[in-house]
Motif scaffolding. Structure first.
Motif, PDB file in Angstrom:
ATOM      1  N   MET A  29       0.806  -1.214   0.000  1.00  0.00           N
ATOM      2  CA  MET A  29       0.000   0.000   0.000  1.00  0.00           C
ATOM      3  C   MET A  29       0.842   1.269   0.000  1.00  0.00           C
ATOM      4  N   HIS A  30       0.372   2.253  -0.771  1.00  0.00           N
ATOM      5  CA  HIS A  30       0.955   3.581  -0.752  1.00  0.00           C
ATOM      6  C   HIS A  30       0.239   4.410   0.312  1.00  0.00           C
ATOM      7  N   THR A  31       0.655   5.672   0.448  1.00  0.00           N
ATOM      8  CA  THR A  31       0.100   6.532   1.487  1.00  0.00           C
ATOM      9  C   THR A  31      -1.410   6.663   1.366  1.00  0.00           C
ATOM     10  N   PHE A  32      -1.887   6.986   0.152  1.00  0.00           N
ATOM     11  CA  PHE A  32      -3.328   7.188   0.034  1.00  0.00           C
ATOM     12  C   PHE A  32      -4.089   5.863  -0.005  1.00  0.00           C
ATOM     13  N   ASP A  33      -3.377   4.746  -0.261  1.00  0.00           N
ATOM     14  CA  ASP A  33      -4.011   3.430  -0.120  1.00  0.00           C
ATOM     15  C   ASP A  33      -4.379   3.186   1.345  1.00  0.00           C
ATOM     16  N   ILE A  34      -3.419   3.483   2.232  1.00  0.00           N
ATOM     17  CA  ILE A  34      -3.663   3.310   3.668  1.00  0.00           C
ATOM     18  C   ILE A  34      -4.776   4.235   4.141  1.00  0.00           C
ATOM     19  N   LEU A  35      -4.736   5.500   3.661  1.00  0.00           N
ATOM     20  CA  LEU A  35      -5.767   6.460   4.030  1.00  0.00           C
ATOM     21  C   LEU A  35      -7.143   5.965   3.589  1.00  0.00           C
ATOM     22  N   TYR A  36      -7.201   5.416   2.395  1.00  0.00           N
ATOM     23  CA  TYR A  36      -8.463   4.895   1.865  1.00  0.00           C
ATOM     24  C   TYR A  36      -9.018   3.783   2.753  1.00  0.00           C
ATOM     25  N   ILE A  37      -8.156   2.823   3.132  1.00  0.00           N
ATOM     26  CA  ILE A  37      -8.593   1.704   3.968  1.00  0.00           C
ATOM     27  C   ILE A  37      -9.085   2.209   5.321  1.00  0.00           C
ATOM     28  N   LEU A  38      -8.353   3.184   5.912  1.00  0.00           N
ATOM     29  CA  LEU A  38      -8.752   3.718   7.215  1.00  0.00           C
ATOM     30  C   LEU A  38     -10.110   4.418   7.133  1.00  0.00           C
ATOM     31  N   ILE A  39     -10.301   5.231   6.102  1.00  0.00           N
ATOM     32  CA  ILE A  39     -11.575   5.943   5.950  1.00  0.00           C
ATOM     33  C   ILE A  39     -12.712   4.957   5.716  1.00  0.00           C
ATOM     34  N   LEU A  40     -12.483   3.984   4.833  1.00  0.00           N
ATOM     35  CA  LEU A  40     -13.537   3.027   4.492  1.00  0.00           C
ATOM     36  C   LEU A  40     -13.937   2.206   5.718  1.00  0.00           C
ATOM     37  N   ILE A  43     -16.060   4.272   8.044  1.00  0.00           N
ATOM     38  CA  ILE A  43     -17.402   4.525   7.519  1.00  0.00           C
ATOM     39  C   ILE A  43     -18.294   3.306   7.687  1.00  0.00           C
ATOM     40  N   ILE A  44     -17.779   2.145   7.303  1.00  0.00           N
ATOM     41  CA  ILE A  44     -18.635   0.952   7.313  1.00  0.00           C
ATOM     42  C   ILE A  44     -18.841   0.405   8.715  1.00  0.00           C
ATOM     43  N   SER A  45     -17.993   0.805   9.684  1.00  0.00           N
ATOM     44  CA  SER A  45     -18.188   0.313  11.044  1.00  0.00           C
ATOM     45  C   SER A  45     -19.144   1.198  11.842  1.00  0.00           C
ATOM     46  N   LYS A  55     -26.964   5.431   4.853  1.00  0.00           N
ATOM     47  CA  LYS A  55     -26.086   6.582   4.643  1.00  0.00           C
ATOM     48  C   LYS A  55     -24.622   6.150   4.638  1.00  0.00           C
ATOM     49  N   ALA A  56     -24.265   5.236   5.557  1.00  0.00           N
ATOM     50  CA  ALA A  56     -22.874   4.783   5.636  1.00  0.00           C
ATOM     51  C   ALA A  56     -22.467   4.044   4.365  1.00  0.00           C
ATOM     52  N   ILE A  57     -23.374   3.225   3.821  1.00  0.00           N
ATOM     53  CA  ILE A  57     -23.061   2.491   2.595  1.00  0.00           C
ATOM     54  C   ILE A  57     -22.884   3.460   1.430  1.00  0.00           C
ATOM     55  N   ILE A  58     -23.708   4.512   1.370  1.00  0.00           N
ATOM     56  CA  ILE A  58     -23.569   5.519   0.311  1.00  0.00           C
ATOM     57  C   ILE A  58     -22.214   6.219   0.419  1.00  0.00           C
ATOM     58  N   TYR A  59     -21.843   6.632   1.656  1.00  0.00           N
ATOM     59  CA  TYR A  59     -20.548   7.298   1.854  1.00  0.00           C
ATOM     60  C   TYR A  59     -19.392   6.362   1.486  1.00  0.00           C
ATOM     61  N   ALA A  60     -19.534   5.100   1.854  1.00  0.00           N
ATOM     62  CA  ALA A  60     -18.489   4.131   1.518  1.00  0.00           C
ATOM     63  C   ALA A  60     -18.371   3.979   0.003  1.00  0.00           C
ATOM     64  N   GLY A  61     -19.517   3.954  -0.684  1.00  0.00           N
ATOM     65  CA  GLY A  61     -19.501   3.861  -2.144  1.00  0.00           C
ATOM     66  C   GLY A  61     -18.803   5.050  -2.782  1.00  0.00           C
ATOM     67  N   ILE A  62     -19.067   6.256  -2.265  1.00  0.00           N
ATOM     68  CA  ILE A  62     -18.407   7.464  -2.775  1.00  0.00           C
ATOM     69  C   ILE A  62     -16.900   7.377  -2.551  1.00  0.00           C
ATOM     70  N   THR A  63     -16.496   6.870  -1.373  1.00  0.00           N
ATOM     71  CA  THR A  63     -15.070   6.726  -1.071  1.00  0.00           C
ATOM     72  C   THR A  63     -14.401   5.764  -2.044  1.00  0.00           C
ATOM     73  N   VAL A  64     -15.065   4.665  -2.350  1.00  0.00           N
ATOM     74  CA  VAL A  64     -14.526   3.691  -3.300  1.00  0.00           C
ATOM     75  C   VAL A  64     -14.351   4.328  -4.672  1.00  0.00           C
ATOM     76  N   ILE A  65     -15.358   5.092  -5.117  1.00  0.00           N
ATOM     77  CA  ILE A  65     -15.285   5.740  -6.436  1.00  0.00           C
ATOM     78  C   ILE A  65     -14.127   6.738  -6.489  1.00  0.00           C
ATOM     79  N   LEU A  66     -13.954   7.532  -5.418  1.00  0.00           N
ATOM     80  CA  LEU A  66     -12.849   8.489  -5.376  1.00  0.00           C
ATOM     81  C   LEU A  66     -11.498   7.772  -5.432  1.00  0.00           C
TER      82      LEU A  66
END
Length: 235
Positions: A29-40, A43-45, A55-66
């Motif tokens: 993982m790169h820096t933003f890979d780790i950030l992505y996993i932490l944010i996701l 959100i899902i927890s 709402k959490a699933i929608i936010y998680a979906g947006i995070t995945v797309i970004l």
């Protein structure tokens, strides 16, 4: 019961999002890979503690797309140097690059430890050692210290063959049999000829000579032979 249902739903949603993201996000993982996993994961927890599952699933979906957009942008060379960190040289032609060590905040003892893990004890034998953008250290030895290759001796070697698993933990790998255009009846006959049963086999692989290698659940007793010593109390 409701807590179990909500936890299960969040777990499944998170699993599907990570599968959609791809293996890269959970590999090196790169820096933003780790950030992505932490944010996701945050959100899902969250729905485990409140009732905002949708709402959490929608936010998680947006995070995945970004994240997928960032991955796409990283394929362009000019943007890649902005998104990812550059590799850092730690050793060059047998000399330690102190500026490089300072840049990655690595103490000398840790560098030596990392080199030992890779089988290098003398920095003078190293042509270049680089901390890659993933945080791993790549080491290339000097030509006079690298392992001898068959090409150096003008030797002709046969093509590398990867043994193909046919049985693992007592279960037949049917898709590998299909790939080899073999069937279960052929495999059972081979096992019977060797006096083996499928359920007793830890691993069975097809070798390049067409023969089966079998590792069953029986351990050989080497009767205190020092050449076969096993560390631990169960030796």
């Amino acid at each position: 019961m409701e807590a179990l249902y909500r936890t299960f739903l969040v777990f499944v949603a998170g699993y599907l999002f990570i599968r959609f993201t791809g293996k890269k996000a959970v590999a090196q993982m790169h820096t933003f890979d780790i950030l992505y996993i932490l944010i996701l994961t945050n959100i899902i927890s969250a729905p485990v503690e409140d009732n905002n599952i949708g709402k959490a699933i929608i936010y998680a979906g947006i995070t995945v797309i970004l994240y997928k957009i960032f991955i796409r942008l990283s394929l362009h060379n000019k943007l890649r140097w902005i998104i990812y960190e550059s590799p850092t040289v730690l050793i060059h032609n047998g000399d330690i690059d102190r500026k490089g060590l300072k840049r990655v905040r690595m103490p000398m003892n840790e560098l030596l430890s990392q080199l030992r893990v890779k089988g290098y004890t003398d920095i003078q034998s190293i042509s270049i050692a680089v901390m890659e953008e993933t945080g791993n250290i790549s080491v290339i030895p000097k030509s006079e210290y690298r392992p001898v290759q068959p090409n150096d001796l003008n030797l002709q070697v046969k093509k590398e063959f990867i043994p193909i698993p046919l049985i693992m933990d007592g279960q037949i790998i049917y898709h590998n049999l299909k790939y080899l255009q073999l069937d279960r009846e052929w495999l059972i006959n081979e096992l019977e000829n060797k006096g083996e049963l499928v359920e007793n086999i830890t691993l069975a692989t097809l070798l390049d000579d067409g023969k089966l290698f079998i590792d069953n659940n029986e351990e050989k007793d080497y009767k205190s032979n020092p050449f076969y010593y096993k560390p631990g109390k169960d030796n």
